[in-house]
Design an enzyme around this catalytic site. Structure first.
Site, PDB file in Angstrom:
ATOM      1  N   LYS A 158     -12.970  32.915   2.115  1.00 55.74           N
ATOM      2  CA  LYS A 158     -11.886  33.087   1.142  1.00 55.74           C
ATOM      3  C   LYS A 158     -10.776  33.955   1.728  1.00 55.74           C
ATOM      4  CE  LYS A 158     -10.843  35.697  -3.067  1.00 55.74           C
ATOM      5  NZ  LYS A 158      -9.983  36.692  -2.398  1.00 55.74           N
ATOM      6  N   ARG A 202      -3.756  38.202  -5.956  1.00 61.38           N
ATOM      7  CA  ARG A 202      -3.141  39.269  -5.185  1.00 61.38           C
ATOM      8  C   ARG A 202      -2.725  38.807  -3.791  1.00 61.38           C
ATOM      9  NH1 ARG A 202      -2.219  44.492  -5.642  1.00 61.38           N
ATOM     10  NH2 ARG A 202      -1.794  45.586  -3.708  1.00 61.38           N
ATOM     11  N   ASP A 259      -7.508  41.135  -8.529  1.00 60.44           N
ATOM     12  CA  ASP A 259      -8.567  42.029  -8.990  1.00 60.44           C
ATOM     13  C   ASP A 259      -8.045  43.433  -9.289  1.00 60.44           C
ATOM     14  OD1 ASP A 259     -10.539  40.154  -8.821  1.00 60.44           O
ATOM     15  OD2 ASP A 259     -11.043  40.629  -6.756  1.00 60.44           O
ATOM     16  N   ARG A 313      -3.964  49.612  -4.740  1.00 61.81           N
ATOM     17  CA  ARG A 313      -3.876  48.949  -3.438  1.00 61.81           C
ATOM     18  C   ARG A 313      -2.387  48.840  -3.100  1.00 61.81           C
ATOM     19  NH1 ARG A 313      -7.801  43.752  -3.381  1.00 61.81           N
ATOM     20  NH2 ARG A 313      -7.043  43.400  -5.484  1.00 61.81           N
ATOM     21  N   PRO A 314      -1.755  49.959  -2.730  1.00 71.81           N
ATOM     22  CA  PRO A 314      -0.310  49.964  -2.530  1.00 71.81           C
ATOM     23  C   PRO A 314       0.096  49.103  -1.344  1.00 71.81           C
ATOM     24  CG  PRO A 314      -1.279  52.016  -1.769  1.00 71.81           C
ATOM     25  CD  PRO A 314      -2.374  51.272  -2.455  1.00 71.81           C
ATOM     26  N   GLN A 334       2.479  50.094   3.331  1.00 75.05           N
ATOM     27  CA  GLN A 334       2.364  49.811   4.767  1.00 75.05           C
ATOM     28  C   GLN A 334       2.966  48.453   5.114  1.00 75.05           C
ATOM     29  OE1 GLN A 334       1.112  52.312   7.030  1.00 75.05           O
ATOM     30  NE2 GLN A 334       1.609  53.298   5.086  1.00 75.05           N
ATOM     31  N   ASP A 371     -16.417  44.821  -0.273  1.00 80.49           N
ATOM     32  CA  ASP A 371     -16.681  43.610  -1.063  1.00 80.49           C
ATOM     33  C   ASP A 371     -18.167  43.295  -1.182  1.00 80.49           C
ATOM     34  OD1 ASP A 371     -14.045  43.194  -1.603  1.00 80.49           O
ATOM     35  OD2 ASP A 371     -13.800  41.428  -0.338  1.00 80.49           O
ATOM     36  N   ILE A 400     -13.422  52.989   0.409  1.00 86.03           N
ATOM     37  CA  ILE A 400     -12.254  52.103   0.419  1.00 86.03           C
ATOM     38  C   ILE A 400     -11.623  52.046  -0.971  1.00 86.03           C
ATOM     39  CG2 ILE A 400     -11.395  49.815   1.028  1.00 86.03           C
ATOM     40  CD1 ILE A 400     -12.666  51.247   3.378  1.00 86.03           C
TER      41      ILE A 400
END
Length: 425
Positions: A23, A93, A117, A122-123, A126, A308, A330
């Protein structure tokens, strides 16, 4: 229409299951396809909801695609710039990879801030840092990101990521692959899915070196043309989920189409627990598991233990004789499965952020639960298979986003499971 998964649990499962394409590769490769100057073809594409959402996005840009029998054909040769459909963007996302690929193709991109999700912050700072280094101007307004370049367009640059980010590494590769000059990404993510993306692009004429290491070098090229079908690597997260399922409720399950090297941090923990994994070149057999020992799991960037996989492993830890701990470095807020597992009878808690404590739990009993995201849904699915009686998992759409033909595969192993619309009796 929202879906629910109905599981009649308490059965021992056995047989064979074959893992689909990754995925996390697929959702990067499909946006990457619009960089090609020819039609492209992918094989081993997982039959998951995310693929169909990405096809909707492609269609909005006049990019034709056809998906059947695990083969996805994409023709970007008549692509038009167009606003991307916000409904598909907000449900997925990974649609943010279109920022990099549109920037690489047109020198500009307008993308609604993506959904997907809800597992904590989760900025994308970067990603934006990388785009700016390559010569882009980035503005945000009303949940929409506007990325533009001047007359000179993009150019190669040296980019040091302040934190290891899979998404930023991929997006910078997509933006830089056609940018004149050399781009160097330092502190790059090393995941197998990044190697898969680089392999696809290199086979079309890109010049990417170092994928799989923490320094990636890209020499921009003017054209990318597909010469052959790209076969997507096996999904290591799906594989880990079925390994967990096999240890929890299996009476002997063979799992095919696995790259064992991609799972070493995970399988080593299972072996430490006492699961007698029989690992071959591209398959793993899991015999019936008994007398499991508790372990401590700490997630970290690849090649460490994948965040995950902490949730799919959790139901197996509930069978271990003693207290296990999971430390998620994480996504420390990835705990929304805990209250749902408790509804089934699990002895599990998270009193300190990022730390989950799992104790040996008695026999689970079916109940009504809700999947907050893909991997939480996987944990509930395995727990539902373990539980006596019927478990109903609401918002099972999340599971369908991440797991290839999941009902068919479970049924082949002997599970009694079905997917229904939420309002179905």
């Amino acid at each position: 229409m929202n879906k629910k998964m109905i599981i009649n649990g308490g059965r021992h499962l056995s047989g064979d299951v074959t893992i689909g394409g990754a995925k996390n590769s697929t959702v990067a490769l499909i946006p990457a396809a619009i960089l090609a100057d020819t039609p492209v073809q992918f094989d081993s594409v997982p039959d998951i909801a995310d693929v169909y959402n990405l096809q909707i996005i492609l269609d909005s840009m006049n990019v034709k695609s056809e998906f059947k029998h695990s083969v996805l054909d994409i023709d970007p040769t008549q692509i038009n710039e167009a606003p991307l459909p916000s409904t598909a963007i907000k449900s997925l996302r990974a649609s943010y990879y279109f920022m990099g690929s549109l920037l690489g193709r047109f020198g500009r991109a307008t993308v609604t801030f993506p959904g997907g999700d809800n597992i904590g912050p989760r900025p994308i700072d970067q990603h934006i840092k990388g785009f700016k280094a390559l010569g882009a101007k980035v503005e945000e307004a009303n949940d929409t990101i506007y990325i533009t370049t001047g007359e000179e367009g993009l150019h190669g640059a040296r980019i040091f990521l302040d934190m290891v980010s899979v998404g930023a590494t991929i997006n910078i590769i997509l933006a830089a692959v056609k940018a004149p000059g050399q781009t160097i990404i330092e502190n790059a993510a090393r995941e197998p899915e990044i190697i898969d993306l680089a392999t696809f692009l290199n086979n079309m004429g890109a010049k990417i070196r170092g994928a799989g290491t923490d320094v990636i070098r890209i020499e921009g090229v003017p054209l990318l043309s597909a010469r052959a079908t790209h076969t997507i690597i096996p999904d290591r997260i799906e594989a880990g989920t079925y390994l967990s399922l096999a240890a929890a409720v299996g009476d002997g399950i063979m799992i095919h189409n696995i790259i064992p090297e991609h799972l070493e941090s995970f399988t080593s923990k299972m072996i430490e627990m006492g699961v007698d994994l029989q690992i071959e070149e591209d398959e793993i057999y899991v015999p019936k598991s008994t007398n499991l020992e508790p372990v401590t799991v700490k997630t970290s960037p690849y090649p460490g233990f994948a965040t995950d996989l902490q949730q799919p492993l959790t139901p197996v830890l509930m069978l271990a004789h003693g207290e296990s701990k999971i430390l998620d470095t994480i996504y420390p807020k990835r705990v929304r499965h805990i209250v749902e597992l408790r509804r089934l009878g699990a002895d599990i808690a998270s009193e300190v952020e990022g730390v989950i404590t799992i104790n040996e739990s008695g026999k689970l009993v079916g109940s009504s639960v809700t999947a907050a995201e893909i991997r939480a849904g996987a944990a509930l699915m395995i727990a539902g298979l373990m539980a006596d009686g019927q478990t109903v998992i609401h918002d099972a759409d999340h599971i369908l986003r991440g797991y290839d033909r999941v009902v068919w595969k479970l049924t082949q192993l002997g599970a009694e499971v079905e997917i229904l619309d939420e309002d179905a009796e």
